[in-house]
Design a protein around this motif. Structure first.
Motif, PDB file in Angstrom:
ATOM      1  N   PRO A  54      43.246  44.679  27.823  1.00  0.00           N
ATOM      2  CA  PRO A  54      43.471  45.905  27.654  1.00  0.00           C
ATOM      3  C   PRO A  54      42.327  47.125  27.403  1.00  0.00           C
ATOM      4  N   ALA A  55      41.211  46.404  26.808  1.00  0.00           N
ATOM      5  CA  ALA A  55      40.261  47.448  26.439  1.00  0.00           C
ATOM      6  C   ALA A  55      39.454  47.959  27.629  1.00  0.00           C
ATOM      7  N   TRP A  56      39.332  47.034  28.758  1.00  0.00           N
ATOM      8  CA  TRP A  56      39.014  47.111  30.051  1.00  0.00           C
ATOM      9  C   TRP A  56      39.702  48.350  30.637  1.00  0.00           C
ATOM     10  N   GLU A  57      41.036  48.020  30.683  1.00  0.00           N
ATOM     11  CA  GLU A  57      41.927  48.921  31.500  1.00  0.00           C
ATOM     12  C   GLU A  57      41.783  50.164  30.800  1.00  0.00           C
ATOM     13  N   LYS A  58      41.934  50.586  29.674  1.00  0.00           N
ATOM     14  CA  LYS A  58      41.385  51.674  28.750  1.00  0.00           C
ATOM     15  C   LYS A  58      40.141  52.408  29.317  1.00  0.00           C
ATOM     16  N   HIS A  59      39.306  51.378  29.413  1.00  0.00           N
ATOM     17  CA  HIS A  59      38.041  52.038  30.058  1.00  0.00           C
ATOM     18  C   HIS A  59      37.940  52.675  31.332  1.00  0.00           C
ATOM     19  N   LEU A  60      38.716  51.952  32.180  1.00  0.00           N
ATOM     20  CA  LEU A  60      38.765  52.391  33.674  1.00  0.00           C
ATOM     21  C   LEU A  60      39.542  53.532  33.630  1.00  0.00           C
ATOM     22  N   ILE A  61      40.565  53.917  32.957  1.00  0.00           N
ATOM     23  CA  ILE A  61      41.509  54.922  32.918  1.00  0.00           C
ATOM     24  C   ILE A  61      40.589  56.176  32.434  1.00  0.00           C
ATOM     25  N   SER A  62      39.692  55.924  31.325  1.00  0.00           N
ATOM     26  CA  SER A  62      39.199  57.045  30.647  1.00  0.00           C
ATOM     27  C   SER A  62      37.699  57.455  31.610  1.00  0.00           C
ATOM     28  N   SER A  63      37.180  56.689  32.139  1.00  0.00           N
ATOM     29  CA  SER A  63      36.260  56.966  32.915  1.00  0.00           C
ATOM     30  C   SER A  63      36.650  57.274  34.539  1.00  0.00           C
ATOM     31  N   GLY A  64      37.937  57.351  34.677  1.00  0.00           N
ATOM     32  CA  GLY A  64      38.614  58.012  36.052  1.00  0.00           C
ATOM     33  C   GLY A  64      38.325  57.017  37.162  1.00  0.00           C
ATOM     34  N   ILE A  65      38.093  55.867  36.652  1.00  0.00           N
ATOM     35  CA  ILE A  65      37.939  55.092  37.998  1.00  0.00           C
ATOM     36  C   ILE A  65      39.426  54.393  38.561  1.00  0.00           C
ATOM     37  N   LYS A  66      39.624  54.290  39.666  1.00  0.00           N
ATOM     38  CA  LYS A  66      40.950  54.023  40.210  1.00  0.00           C
ATOM     39  C   LYS A  66      40.688  52.459  40.408  1.00  0.00           C
ATOM     40  N   HIS A  67      41.961  51.958  40.150  1.00  0.00           N
ATOM     41  CA  HIS A  67      42.163  50.426  40.179  1.00  0.00           C
ATOM     42  C   HIS A  67      43.454  50.136  40.795  1.00  0.00           C
ATOM     43  N   ARG A  68      43.689  49.187  41.457  1.00  0.00           N
ATOM     44  CA  ARG A  68      45.096  48.478  41.607  1.00  0.00           C
ATOM     45  C   ARG A  68      45.772  48.108  40.547  1.00  0.00           C
ATOM     46  N   ASN A  69      46.909  48.360  40.476  1.00  0.00           N
ATOM     47  CA  ASN A  69      47.854  48.258  39.233  1.00  0.00           C
ATOM     48  C   ASN A  69      48.923  47.278  39.538  1.00  0.00           C
ATOM     49  N   LYS A  70      48.739  46.277  40.831  1.00  0.00           N
ATOM     50  CA  LYS A  70      49.861  45.319  41.474  1.00  0.00           C
ATOM     51  C   LYS A  70      49.464  43.893  40.674  1.00  0.00           C
ATOM     52  N   PRO A  71      50.467  43.701  40.232  1.00  0.00           N
ATOM     53  CA  PRO A  71      50.364  42.326  39.245  1.00  0.00           C
ATOM     54  C   PRO A  71      50.244  41.026  40.344  1.00  0.00           C
ATOM     55  N   PHE A  72      49.313  40.280  39.669  1.00  0.00           N
ATOM     56  CA  PHE A  72      49.057  39.063  40.249  1.00  0.00           C
ATOM     57  C   PHE A  72      50.229  37.990  39.914  1.00  0.00           C
ATOM     58  N   GLY A  96      38.768  40.205  42.028  1.00  0.00           N
ATOM     59  CA  GLY A  96      39.315  40.988  40.955  1.00  0.00           C
ATOM     60  C   GLY A  96      39.053  40.513  39.531  1.00  0.00           C
ATOM     61  N   ILE A  97      38.510  39.069  39.375  1.00  0.00           N
ATOM     62  CA  ILE A  97      38.342  38.636  38.169  1.00  0.00           C
ATOM     63  C   ILE A  97      36.632  38.646  37.763  1.00  0.00           C
ATOM     64  N   LEU A  98      35.771  39.233  38.456  1.00  0.00           N
ATOM     65  CA  LEU A  98      34.652  39.145  38.546  1.00  0.00           C
ATOM     66  C   LEU A  98      34.064  39.731  37.150  1.00  0.00           C
ATOM     67  N   VAL A  99      34.423  41.114  36.600  1.00  0.00           N
ATOM     68  CA  VAL A  99      34.159  41.716  35.373  1.00  0.00           C
ATOM     69  C   VAL A  99      34.402  40.843  34.346  1.00  0.00           C
ATOM     70  N   PRO A 100      35.839  40.526  34.131  1.00  0.00           N
ATOM     71  CA  PRO A 100      36.288  39.561  33.080  1.00  0.00           C
ATOM     72  C   PRO A 100      35.650  38.338  33.036  1.00  0.00           C
ATOM     73  N   LEU A 101      35.458  37.849  34.114  1.00  0.00           N
ATOM     74  CA  LEU A 101      34.961  36.388  34.176  1.00  0.00           C
ATOM     75  C   LEU A 101      33.267  36.423  33.537  1.00  0.00           C
ATOM     76  N   CYS A 102      32.423  37.715  34.017  1.00  0.00           N
ATOM     77  CA  CYS A 102      31.314  37.745  33.604  1.00  0.00           C
ATOM     78  C   CYS A 102      31.117  38.249  32.175  1.00  0.00           C
ATOM     79  N   SER A 103      32.026  39.073  31.558  1.00  0.00           N
ATOM     80  CA  SER A 103      32.219  39.307  30.182  1.00  0.00           C
ATOM     81  C   SER A 103      32.458  38.063  29.396  1.00  0.00           C
ATOM     82  N   TYR A 104      33.342  37.356  30.036  1.00  0.00           N
ATOM     83  CA  TYR A 104      33.870  36.004  29.186  1.00  0.00           C
ATOM     84  C   TYR A 104      32.508  35.113  29.002  1.00  0.00           C
TER      85      TYR A 104
END
Length: 103
Positions: A20-38, A91-99
């Motif tokens: 949720p924090a990453w999603e909020k950051h992407l939205i606030s920074s204007g970065i477009k991303h896919r919202n299709k659920p896995f 699509g999991i690169l950023v969450p994985l590296c953060s984890y």
């Protein structure tokens, strides 16, 4: 609880906070991303990648086809094809590296 289960619980707990924090950051920074659920959750894909690296398998394809598909279909009821899991892994690169940094 085996090691994979423990990893999944820890990864899932991390994702509950991080995504949720990453999603909020992407939205606030204007970065477009896919919202299709896995079909598989981000936590599930991350767990597979971590478990692969802790396994004795040399190649992810062998691990996915001969171990995940053969023995873990109950744990991962929404398994996807090998080519699709490769796309999901991108699509999991950023969450994985953060984890991994968090750990």
């Amino acid at each position: 609880m085996n090691n994979s289960d423990a990893v999944f619980v820890e990864v899932d707990d991390f994702c509950q906070t991080f995504l949720p924090a990453w999603e909020k950051h992407l939205i606030s920074s204007g970065i477009k991303h896919r919202n299709k659920p896995f079909r598989l959750s981000v936590s599930e894909v991350m767990t597979m990648v971590i478990d692969f690296h802790q396994s004795s398998y040399r190649y992810f394809k062998t691990y996915y086809i001969h171990f995940i598909y053969r023995y873990l279909t109950n744990e991962f009821p929404e398994l996807v094809s090998y080519t699709r899991i490769l796309k999901l892994m991108q699509g999991i690169l950023v969450p994985l590296c953060s984890y991994l940094t968090y750990r």
